[in-house]
Design an enzyme around this catalytic site. Structure first.
Site, short mmCIF file in Angstrom:
data_model
loop_
_atom_site.label_atom_id
_atom_site.label_comp_id
_atom_site.label_asym_id
_atom_site.label_seq_id
_atom_site.Cartn_x
_atom_site.Cartn_y
_atom_site.Cartn_z
N LYS A 11 -51.59 43.81 32.91
CA LYS A 11 -51.59 42.76 31.86
C LYS A 11 -51.53 41.39 32.51
O LYS A 11 -51.09 41.24 33.67
CB LYS A 11 -50.41 42.92 30.89
CG LYS A 11 -49.00 42.80 31.52
CD LYS A 11 -48.46 41.38 31.64
CE LYS A 11 -47.10 41.30 32.29
NZ LYS A 11 -46.76 40.08 32.97
N ALA A 101 -45.94 43.82 42.77
CA ALA A 101 -45.05 42.64 42.65
C ALA A 101 -45.88 41.38 42.43
O ALA A 101 -45.75 40.40 43.16
CB ALA A 101 -44.16 42.51 43.87
N ALA A 102 -46.73 41.44 41.41
CA ALA A 102 -47.74 40.40 41.23
C ALA A 102 -47.62 39.66 39.89
O ALA A 102 -48.36 38.72 39.65
CB ALA A 102 -49.13 41.03 41.33
N GLY A 103 -46.71 40.12 39.00
CA GLY A 103 -46.67 39.55 37.65
C GLY A 103 -47.70 40.17 36.74
O GLY A 103 -48.07 39.62 35.71
N LEU A 104 -48.19 41.37 37.13
CA LEU A 104 -49.25 42.05 36.37
C LEU A 104 -48.75 43.35 35.73
O LEU A 104 -49.55 44.14 35.22
CB LEU A 104 -50.45 42.35 37.29
CG LEU A 104 -51.12 41.12 37.92
CD1 LEU A 104 -52.17 41.55 38.95
CD2 LEU A 104 -51.79 40.25 36.86
N ALA A 105 -47.44 43.58 35.77
CA ALA A 105 -46.81 44.75 35.13
C ALA A 105 -47.27 46.08 35.72
O ALA A 105 -47.36 47.09 35.00
CB ALA A 105 -47.03 44.73 33.62
N SER A 108 -44.59 48.78 35.29
CA SER A 108 -44.38 49.06 33.86
C SER A 108 -45.51 49.91 33.28
O SER A 108 -45.27 50.83 32.50
CB SER A 108 -44.31 47.75 33.06
OG SER A 108 -43.28 46.94 33.56
N ASP A 141 -41.55 45.23 29.69
CA ASP A 141 -43.01 45.25 29.51
C ASP A 141 -43.55 46.65 29.20
O ASP A 141 -44.73 46.79 28.86
CB ASP A 141 -43.71 44.78 30.81
CG ASP A 141 -43.62 43.28 31.00
OD1 ASP A 141 -43.32 42.56 30.02
OD2 ASP A 141 -43.84 42.81 32.13
P1 ATP Z 1 -43.85 42.60 35.98
O1 ATP Z 1 -45.11 41.83 35.69
O2 ATP Z 1 -43.56 43.66 34.94
O3 ATP Z 1 -42.68 41.74 36.34
P2 ATP Z 1 -44.79 43.03 38.62
O4 ATP Z 1 -46.28 43.20 38.49
O5 ATP Z 1 -44.33 41.68 39.01
O6 ATP Z 1 -44.12 43.48 37.28
P3 ATP Z 1 -44.55 45.52 40.01
O7 ATP Z 1 -45.91 45.70 40.58
O8 ATP Z 1 -44.16 46.35 38.85
O9 ATP Z 1 -44.24 43.99 39.69
O10 ATP Z 1 -43.55 45.76 41.24
C1 ATP Z 1 -42.26 45.20 41.32
C2 ATP Z 1 -41.44 46.04 42.32
O11 ATP Z 1 -41.18 47.30 41.72
C3 ATP Z 1 -42.17 46.31 43.61
O12 ATP Z 1 -41.58 45.57 44.63
C4 ATP Z 1 -42.07 47.79 43.86
O13 ATP Z 1 -41.34 48.10 45.03
C5 ATP Z 1 -41.28 48.36 42.68
N1 ATP Z 1 -41.96 49.48 41.99
C6 ATP Z 1 -41.33 50.55 41.46
N2 ATP Z 1 -42.20 51.37 40.88
C7 ATP Z 1 -43.42 50.86 41.04
C8 ATP Z 1 -44.72 51.28 40.65
N3 ATP Z 1 -44.92 52.43 40.01
N4 ATP Z 1 -45.76 50.47 40.94
C9 ATP Z 1 -45.55 49.30 41.59
N5 ATP Z 1 -44.35 48.87 42.01
C10 ATP Z 1 -43.27 49.62 41.74
#
Ligand code: ATP
Length: 314
Positions: A11, A101-105, A108, A141
Site C-alpha cells: 500500500k 521496512a519501507a512504509g509499504l506495509a 502487514s 495496517d
Molecule cells: P508499515 O508500512 O506497515 O509500517 P513497513 O513497510 O514500514 O510497514 P515492513 O516491511 O513490514 O515495514 O517491515 C518492518 C520490519 O518488520 C522489518 O524490519 C522486518 O524485520 C520485520 N518483519 C516481520 N515480518 C515481516 C514480513 N513478513 N515482511 C517484511 N518484514 C517483516
C-alpha cells in the site's frame, strides 16, 4: 496435502494526518490507504505436525516468531485450536518483492494473506469483518490489507470506510535499499515536536474525522481526478522524516521537478517516496530520469499502479 498461493499487495498512503494521542499509547490517525500492484506471493500448505514454519527469499526478513506472517498463523492456531489439531500445522513461503521496512506495509500484507489463507485451508468460513478484527490484533495496517482498494482509515488505522476503487493511476516508487526509518521513531519524534498542537477533546476529534471524509482529496478520489488527488497528497510524518533523512528529502525534491509527475509524497513513515504519474509510458520516463540523476545502485525504483483489491488467490 492442500495448498494455497495468495497475492499480497503493498500500500501507499495518499493521506496521513496525525490527530491526537490516544490513551492506549497509539496515535489517532486519519489516513487514505491505497493498494498498489507491487505484491508478495505467499504460499501456505498444511503440515502433518502441529508446527508453524516460515521461509522467505529476502535476507532481511526474519523467519522466526518475529515475522508477522508467523504471528498471524500463531493467532489462528490459538483462536481455532480444534482446526489446528484437525488440519495440522502450516508451512508459509514468502516470495518477497515489496521492499522491507519501507512504509509499504510489507509485513502487514503478509500477515493478512496468512489469515485469508488459513481461513481457506481450515474451512473456517470467516467473514471479512471477522478476519479484519483478528488482523487488528496483529497490526494497524493488517485489516486494510485484507480487502485493500482505496480506503479512509481512522482510529489507529483499523476503522475502515471504503471509497470507490482507483484503477490504473501509475506510480513510481523510490527507496534506498539500505535506508530504514523506524516507524516508532517517526511517531515518537512527531509527538515530541508537534504534540502540543494535538486535539484534546472527543468532540473535536469526531469533527476532524468527519472533515477528512468530506475533504478535498476524498472529493478528488470520488471524481477519479488523478491530477487533483496528486495535488492534495499529504503526510504529517514528512515533517520529521524529511529534515532528518537528507536522501528522502532529495528524492522528494527531485520527483517534484521531473516532468510528468502529477504529485509526490513519502509513504507512511518512509523512507519510500512515490510519484503519481498519468500513464505507464510517462512513469517509465520518470523512472529513467530519476535513475540518470541518481545513478546510485542502492536506489531501488519501481513502476507500479493503483489497484482495487487486497489479498487474492493466485
Ligand atoms: P508499515 O508500512 O506497515 O509500517 P513497513 O513497510 O514500514 O510497514 P515492513 O516491511 O513490514 O515495514 O517491515 C518492518 C520490519 O518488520 C522489518 O524490519 C522486518 O524485520 C520485520 N518483519 C516481520 N515480518 C515481516 C514480513 N513478513 N515482511 C517484511 N518484514 C517483516
Amino acid at each position: 496435502m492442500r495448498s494455497y498461493t495468495l497475492n499480497a499487495p503493498a500500500k501507499i498512503n495518499l493521506y496521513l494526518e496525525i490527530i491526537s494521542q490516544r490513551s492506549d499509547g497509539y496515535h489517532e490517525l486519519a489516513m487514505i490507504l491505497q493498494s498498489i500492484a507491487l505484491a508478495d506471493q505467499i504460499n501456505i500448505h498444511s503440515l502433518s505436525a502441529e508446527t508453524i514454519r516460515v521461509h522467505c527469499n529476502h535476507p532481511q526478513v526474519p523467519t522466526d516468531k518475529s515475522n508477522l506472517a508467523y504471528q498471524a498463523a500463531e493467532l489462528m492456531a490459538r483462536q481455532f485450536p480444534e482446526a489446528f489439531a484437525k488440519y495440522g500445522g502450516v508451512e508459509i513461503t514468502i516470495n518477497k518483492h515489496i521492499p522491507v521496512a519501507a512504509g509499504l506495509a510489507g509485513g502487514s500484507t503478509n500477515a493478512a494473506a496468512v489469515l485469508v489463507g488459513i481461513d481457506l485451508l481450515w474451512n473456517l468460513g470467516l467473514t471479512q469483518l471477522e478476519l479484519e478484527e483478528l488482523g487488528a490484533t496483529l497490526g494497524s495496517d493488517v485489516p486494510f490489507c485484507i480487502a485493500g482498494g482505496t480506503v479512509i482509515a481512522t482510529g489507529r488505522g483499523e476503522q475502515l470506510s471504503p471509497l470507490p476503487g482507483l484503477d490504473d493511476i501509475y506510480i513510481v516508487l523510490a527507496k534506498y535499499r539500505s535506508l530504514e526509518v523506524s516507524t516508532a521513531w517517526a511517531y515518537k519524534t512527531y509527538r515530541q515536536q508537534f504534540g502540543s498542537s494535538y486535539l484534546r477533546d472527543n468532540d473535536n476529534l469526531a469533527a476532524r474525522a468527519a472533515a477528512v471524509h468530506s475533504g478535498e482529496i476524498v472529493k478528488a478520489i470520488l471524481e477519479k481526478d488523478a491530477g487533483q488527488i496528486a495535488e492534495k497528497l499529504h503526510n504529517d510524518l514528512e515533517r520529521v522524516v524529511l529534515p532528518n533523512y537528507p536522501q528522502v528529502l532529495q528524492l522528494r525534491e527531485l520527483f517534484a521537478t521531473v516532468e510528468g509527475v502529477l504529485g509526490t509524497m513519502m509513504s507512511g513513515s518512509g523512507p519510500t517516496v512515490f510519484a503519481l504519474v498519468a500513464s505507464e509510458q510517462q512513469a517509465q520516463t520518470v523512472k529513467q530520469q530519476v535513475r540518470e540523476t541518481i545513478p546510485d545502485e542502492d536506489l531501488e525504483l519501481f513502476v507500479t499502479r493503483t489497484i482495487t483489491h487486497g489479498i487474492q488467490l493466485v
